[in-house]
Design an enzyme around this catalytic site. Structure first.
Site: not given
Length: 247
Positions: A64, A146, A161, A165
């Site tokens: 993890d 991304s 998010y 990125k």
């Protein structure tokens, strides 16, 4: 990819999507490949999708990336079994699109995304660099970024998010300068896909008519940047499906 044959690769987030496609591609290309994931049994199952000669090159490790002790244990096991790592693919990533940045009681969701997408990536990169440096290896670190790491699209379901990125974009440049100033020839590359058919986006019917990439398209991009000559460093590779209107 010939110069990487028999060398060691670590891929995070290897149980599905881009990670699963990547471990299969690297093992098929001749690399000893360790797929790190919480759902380690899914990485083990990927062996059934490989040619017989490649199956023995794929190894699954439970990890993890939000837990430093897991990361340290995984890299330690790779070192004990194979000497160290030559290629790192930082693929692990999560999104919490049902919760907004300004929503109440969202602390855990914010931490999940930041700890996975940014902190975990930095810690894995640190351990990979230390392994490469220790053995004087001109390795390669690849971040799966991304298009949202370059432009924020006006949607209300992105949470932090895009911020993580954007952080990957900045970390890529920071690492490049650190590697250069340390006098190494270790490469670092950011790969920024557009929309990809993965578990992150789920089964939303809204996406049915949108141009979309398959995980294998990104795995092929990884093979491309790894396959460049030692003198060539691909700084950023952006991959979009034909006709995409996002970003």
């Amino acid at each position: 990819m010939e110069r990487w044959r028999g060398k060691v690769a670590i891929v995070t987030g290897a149980s599905s999507g881009i990670g699963a496609a990547t471990v299969k591609a690297l093992a098929s290309a001749g690399m000893i490949t360790f797929g790190l994931a919480r759902r380690v049994e899914r990485v083990e199952a990927l062996k059934d999708e490989l040619p017989e000669d490649a199956r023995e090159r794929l190894h699954a490790l439970r990890c993890d990336v939000t837990k430093e002790e897991d990361i340290l244990a995984a890299f330690r096991e790779v070192e004990q079994r194979c000497g160290g790592v030559d290629v790192l693919i930082n693929n692990a990533g999560v999104a919490r699109s049902s919760v907004g940045v300004l929503d109440a009681k969202n602390t855990q969701e914010l931490r999940d995304v930041i700890d996975t997408n940014l902190v975990g990536l930095a810690l894995c990169s640190r351990e990979a660099y230390q392994s490469m440096k220790k053995r004087s290896v001109d390795g390669h670190i690849v971040h799966i970024n991304s298009i949202l790491g370059h432009k924020v699209i006006p949607m209300n379901t992105l949470n932090v998010y895009p911020a993580t990125k954007y952080g990957v974009t900045a970390l890529t440049e920071t690492m490049r300068h650190e590697l250069r100033m340390a006098g190494t020839k270790i490469k670092v590359t950011s790969i920024s896909p557009g929309l990809v058919r993965t578990e992150i986006i789920g089964d939303s019917g809204v996406l049915n008519d949108m141009p979309i990439l398959e995980p294998e398209d990104i795995a092929n991009g990884i093979l491309y940047v790894l396959g460049t000559p030692p003198r060539v460093q691909v700084h950023e590779l952006m991959i979009k499906p034909v006709g995409e209107s996002l970003g």
